[in-house]
Design a protein around this motif. Structure first.
Motif, mmCIF file in Angstrom:
data_model
loop_
_atom_site.group_PDB
_atom_site.id
_atom_site.type_symbol
_atom_site.label_atom_id
_atom_site.label_comp_id
_atom_site.label_asym_id
_atom_site.label_seq_id
_atom_site.Cartn_x
_atom_site.Cartn_y
_atom_site.Cartn_z
ATOM 1 N N UNK B 25 0.940 -1.142 -0.146
ATOM 2 C CA UNK B 25 -0.034 0.035 0.084
ATOM 3 C C UNK B 25 1.073 1.240 -0.016
ATOM 4 N N UNK B 26 1.961 1.287 0.700
ATOM 5 C CA UNK B 26 2.873 2.283 0.921
ATOM 6 C C UNK B 26 3.432 2.738 -0.353
ATOM 7 N N UNK B 27 3.942 1.602 -1.028
ATOM 8 C CA UNK B 27 4.862 1.605 -2.249
ATOM 9 C C UNK B 27 3.920 2.277 -3.285
ATOM 10 N N UNK B 31 4.005 5.726 -5.305
ATOM 11 C CA UNK B 31 4.196 5.943 -6.691
ATOM 12 C C UNK B 31 3.115 6.641 -7.295
ATOM 13 N N UNK B 32 1.716 6.447 -6.993
ATOM 14 C CA UNK B 32 0.667 7.225 -7.249
ATOM 15 C C UNK B 32 0.597 8.523 -6.964
ATOM 16 N N UNK B 33 1.199 8.771 -5.993
ATOM 17 C CA UNK B 33 1.583 10.383 -5.194
ATOM 18 C C UNK B 33 2.490 10.868 -6.302
ATOM 19 N N UNK B 34 3.624 10.204 -6.508
ATOM 20 C CA UNK B 34 4.802 10.824 -7.340
ATOM 21 C C UNK B 34 4.082 11.179 -8.772
ATOM 22 N N UNK B 96 -2.866 7.833 -2.117
ATOM 23 C CA UNK B 96 -2.252 8.514 -3.417
ATOM 24 C C UNK B 96 -2.762 9.922 -3.394
ATOM 25 N N UNK B 97 -3.851 10.318 -3.093
ATOM 26 C CA UNK B 97 -4.394 11.648 -3.239
ATOM 27 C C UNK B 97 -3.650 12.575 -2.379
ATOM 28 N N UNK B 98 -3.556 12.100 -1.099
ATOM 29 C CA UNK B 98 -2.852 12.920 0.001
ATOM 30 C C UNK B 98 -1.590 13.218 -0.405
ATOM 31 N N UNK B 99 -0.891 12.123 -0.814
ATOM 32 C CA UNK B 99 0.443 12.066 -1.224
ATOM 33 C C UNK B 99 0.958 13.153 -2.434
ATOM 34 N N UNK B 100 -0.062 12.678 -3.262
ATOM 35 C CA UNK B 100 0.111 13.719 -4.923
ATOM 36 C C UNK B 100 0.189 15.303 -4.273
ATOM 37 N N UNK B 155 7.034 10.021 5.848
ATOM 38 C CA UNK B 155 6.078 10.403 6.395
ATOM 39 C C UNK B 155 4.841 9.460 5.869
ATOM 40 N N UNK B 156 4.482 9.122 4.642
ATOM 41 C CA UNK B 156 3.545 8.472 4.270
ATOM 42 C C UNK B 156 3.555 6.992 4.716
ATOM 43 N N UNK B 157 4.547 6.420 5.042
ATOM 44 C CA UNK B 157 4.572 5.339 5.721
ATOM 45 C C UNK B 157 3.834 5.298 7.080
ATOM 46 N N UNK B 158 4.340 6.236 7.789
ATOM 47 C CA UNK B 158 3.675 6.501 9.175
ATOM 48 C C UNK B 158 2.032 6.762 8.798
ATOM 49 N N UNK B 159 1.696 7.576 7.829
ATOM 50 C CA UNK B 159 0.521 7.906 7.687
ATOM 51 C C UNK B 159 -0.431 6.572 7.443
#
Lengths: 213, 222
Positions: B25-27, B31-34, B96-100, B155-159
């Motif tokens: 999920x993290x990876x 990737x989706x966010x990037x 993905x949306x949050x990290x994007x 940060x996203x791993x922790x989120x």
């Protein structure tokens, strides 16, 4: 979505704000101690400080909160949930703020410190009058960012039963079957608070620059 | 309460499957966010004022609200607008949306760091906009963008632990369930803390190595 529901959310937002501000303040004091430890040059202070920072930055806040909630009662300390929540948030933000402070202290020009030495300042005087004020000014924007992060992170204390904005939204959403407007309103309230903090921060930064330039 | 490592050993397969869900999920979320973040940053840079303003507002809202609230909105609010999502797809989309939103800001800063002269030079040479982006802007911003990207990934791993709240069977959900079933809270928390800590430290180290390699590559070429 009635006005009454929105008022309830706004009231809960006050707890969110209160918990966040108290945690940021306590976190700042701990961060100062950590940063003093890191700068002491003595490994008995540096190692624990490093371990603290690495742990609280490396483990999800949710897990830290679970840790505090689970462990404090186990070792016989029964504290109200609100205290545990503030302890969790404070320790977490302390680690981040300590890192920011380290950057700030590294950013103080060497020449100024040498000049203070030449002018006959003691180490304490140099710290209080030169290094600390400059480092604080340099870390101020990061501190504002951290305040916003903590305000958002404080939504996690809802998991352990504290009634703040997120928990109130959850309760209202399940009792009224209106999750969409209620969570959207909660999001809006968080967004407005964060925007205000960001604006105040930028304003304070400007006047800070004016005062020291 | 005593620490009993046997509980952990007995439940290793379940812990492993939770870890697996967390990792993929993290990876996938990163990737989706990037990718989405890069598209957003590129659209904001080259899409004109209106696109920039609209996307900028969306990014600000996503960055100004807690991830947990966004997830609740998607998971519990989604069905009211016909968006029924199972926990895992919901978590993946949410992450993905949050990290994007954050990655778009990283790329925006990256674009801004490329000297205007280089872009103008590319134009003078007759490069198309696509060529300028892929041959000049992306390689030049890579080194600037890498450190904040790694930080963000951490940060996203922790989120992603937050997704346990909407019952995504990831590490935190799996391990805390084991903890409460077996009354092994201490052991559960220990496993969670140590596992996340190790992944974060490893990622941090990998990131720093990549940074070193990239900067060597870049300066040896120059």
């Amino acid at each position: 979505m009635t006005l009454k529901l929105f008022t309830l959310l706004l009231e809960a937002a006050l707890s969110t704000l209160g918990i966040s501000l108290v945690s940021i303040a306590i976190g700042f004091v701990i961060a100062m101690l950590l940063s003093a430890g890191m700068q002491s040059g003595k490994s008995i202070y540096i190692l624990p400080a490093r371990l603290f920072i690495s742990f609280f930055r490396g483990v999800p806040l949710l897990v830290q909160l679970l840790l505090i909630y689970t462990l404090l009662p186990v070792i016989g300390i029964n504290v109200p949930g609100i205290v545990a929540a503030i302890v969790g948030l404070s320790l977490c933000t302390a680690a981040y703020q300590a890192e920011n402070l380290r950057g700030g202290f590294e950013g103080v020009p060497r020449g100024l410190i040498e000049a203070a030495d030449v002018a006959g300042f003691s180490a304490t005087q140099t710290f209080l009058r030169i290094r600390a004020p400059i480092a604080l000014r340099l870390t101020f924007p990061a501190l504002v960012n951290e305040a916003i992060m903590i305000l958002k992170s404080s939504s996690l204390v809802s998991v352990v039963g504290i009634i703040e904005l997120t928990k109130m939204a959850q309760d209202l959403a399940s009792s009224t079957y209106l999750p969409l407007p209620i969570f959207a309103s909660a999001a809006l309230i968080y967004f407005v608070i964060n925007s205000v903090i960001a604006l105040l921060g930028r304003y304070a930064e400007k006047s800070l620059k004016g005062a020291t330039a | 309460m005593m620490f009993d490592p046997q509980v952990i050993i007995d439940k290793l397969p379940e812990i492993g499957s939770g870890l697996f869900v967390t990792l993929w999920l993290w990876i996938a979320g990163v990737l989706g966010g990037v990718i989405a973040g890069f598209i957003v940053a590129t659209a904001r840079r080259f899409g004109g004022l209106a696109v920039n303003a609209v996307l900028g507002a969306v990014v600000e809202v996503l960055r100004g609200t807690p991830f947990l609230i966004q997830i609740f909105l998607l998971y519990y609010g989604g069905p009211f607008v016909g968006l029924m999502l199972d926990p895992i797809p919901c978590g993946l989309i949410g992450l993905s949306v949050y990290s994007a939103a954050y990655y778009s800001e990283v790329f925006r800063a990256g674009y801004a760091s490329v000297p205007v002269g280089h872009v103008e030079a590319a134009e003078c040479l007759g490069m198309t906009r696509l060529q300028t982006i892929s041959r000049i802007q992306i390689p030049e911003m890579a080194l600037i963008v890498l450190p904040p990207s790694v930080n963000l990934a951490i940060i996203l791993l922790k989120e992603s632990a937050v997704l346990s709240i909407i019952t995504v069977p990831e590490l935190t959900a799996t391990v805390s369930a084991i903890g409460s079933q077996q009354y092994a809270f201490l052991e559960a928390i220990f496993v969670l803390a140590v596992t996340y800590w190790i992944i974060v430290e490893l990622t941090d180290r990998l990131g720093r190595q990549a940074e070193k390699r990239l900067s060597r590559l870049r300066f040896s070429k120059a």
